[in-house]
Design a protein around this motif. Structure first.
Motif, PDB file in Angstrom:
ATOM      1  N   HIS A  25      -3.205 -10.690   3.869  1.00  0.00           N
ATOM      2  CA  HIS A  25      -4.019 -10.915   5.060  1.00  0.00           C
ATOM      3  C   HIS A  25      -5.253 -11.700   4.681  1.00  0.00           C
ATOM      4  O   HIS A  25      -5.715 -11.632   3.534  1.00  0.00           O
ATOM      5  CB  HIS A  25      -4.406  -9.614   5.797  1.00  0.00           C
ATOM      6  CG  HIS A  25      -4.483  -8.372   4.958  1.00  0.00           C
ATOM      7  ND1 HIS A  25      -5.668  -7.789   4.577  1.00  0.00           N
ATOM      8  CD2 HIS A  25      -3.493  -7.601   4.424  1.00  0.00           C
ATOM      9  CE1 HIS A  25      -5.418  -6.693   3.867  1.00  0.00           C
ATOM     10  NE2 HIS A  25      -4.114  -6.551   3.738  1.00  0.00           N
ATOM     11  N   HIS A  46       2.829  -7.814   1.563  1.00  0.00           N
ATOM     12  CA  HIS A  46       2.176  -8.625   2.594  1.00  0.00           C
ATOM     13  C   HIS A  46       0.861  -9.194   2.060  1.00  0.00           C
ATOM     14  O   HIS A  46       0.414  -8.849   0.964  1.00  0.00           O
ATOM     15  CB  HIS A  46       1.896  -7.761   3.837  1.00  0.00           C
ATOM     16  CG  HIS A  46       0.854  -6.713   3.587  1.00  0.00           C
ATOM     17  ND1 HIS A  46       1.099  -5.587   2.824  1.00  0.00           N
ATOM     18  CD2 HIS A  46      -0.461  -6.639   3.934  1.00  0.00           C
ATOM     19  CE1 HIS A  46      -0.009  -4.861   2.751  1.00  0.00           C
ATOM     20  NE2 HIS A  46      -0.976  -5.485   3.412  1.00  0.00           N
ATOM     21  N   HIS A 104       0.839  -1.204   0.000  1.00  0.00           N
ATOM     22  CA  HIS A 104       0.000   0.000   0.000  1.00  0.00           C
ATOM     23  C   HIS A 104       0.872   1.250   0.000  1.00  0.00           C
ATOM     24  O   HIS A 104       1.768   1.378   0.854  1.00  0.00           O
ATOM     25  CB  HIS A 104      -0.880   0.054   1.258  1.00  0.00           C
ATOM     26  CG  HIS A 104      -1.772  -1.134   1.403  1.00  0.00           C
ATOM     27  ND1 HIS A 104      -3.012  -1.204   0.831  1.00  0.00           N
ATOM     28  CD2 HIS A 104      -1.584  -2.306   2.056  1.00  0.00           C
ATOM     29  CE1 HIS A 104      -3.567  -2.372   1.134  1.00  0.00           C
ATOM     30  NE2 HIS A 104      -2.724  -3.063   1.874  1.00  0.00           N
TER      31      HIS A 104
END
Ligand code: MN
Length: 128
Positions: free
Chosen positions: A94, A92, A53
């Motif tokens: 999630h 990453h 992000h």
């Protein structure tokens, strides 16, 4: 001010998620801000693709149990009440735990950059 009409829940794109994920928009960026908040509902085993992000991301887990991982680090278990901060540009993913739903609020101030899907081997790596 206004009480805004409820927007329809949208399905997370198969380009960016594995498994069934549903998104409720809470705050949508209005120029010049890039501030976005969404509630993201992951069904068991569902997860994002690898991504980063611009400006980083804060997650607040509101329900259930899930997993997060940054590239090159261990998978970490998360549950309701946890706050997870990912810095600008850190790759990453999630998602939900294999056998639990998980909902988090996602707060971002910039746009994501998407990469490859998280494979089953990567997702289940914490069990080895
Ligand atoms: Mn993220």
């Amino acid at each position: 001010m206004e009480v805004q009409p409820k927007q329809a829940t949208s399905k997370g794109s198969a380009d960016w998620f594995t498994g069934d994920v549903y998104i409720d928009v809470i705050a949508c960026a209005e120029e010049p801000s890039c501030f976005n908040v969404g509630a993201v509902h992951f069904t068991p085993g569902a997860r994002t693709a690898w991504h980063s992000h611009h400006g980083g991301q804060t997650l607040y887990v509101t329900e259930g149990s899930g997993l997060v991982q940054s590239r090159g680090r261990q998978i970490v278990s998360i549950s309701a009440g946890d706050v997870i901060r990912t810095p600008d540009g850190e790759e990453h993913w999630h998602g939900a735990a294999p056998d639990h739903f998980m909902t988090h609020l996602s707060m971002t101030d910039g746009y994501p950059t998407w990469g490859a899907q998280v494979t089953d081997d990567e997702y289940h790596n914490h069990r080895h």
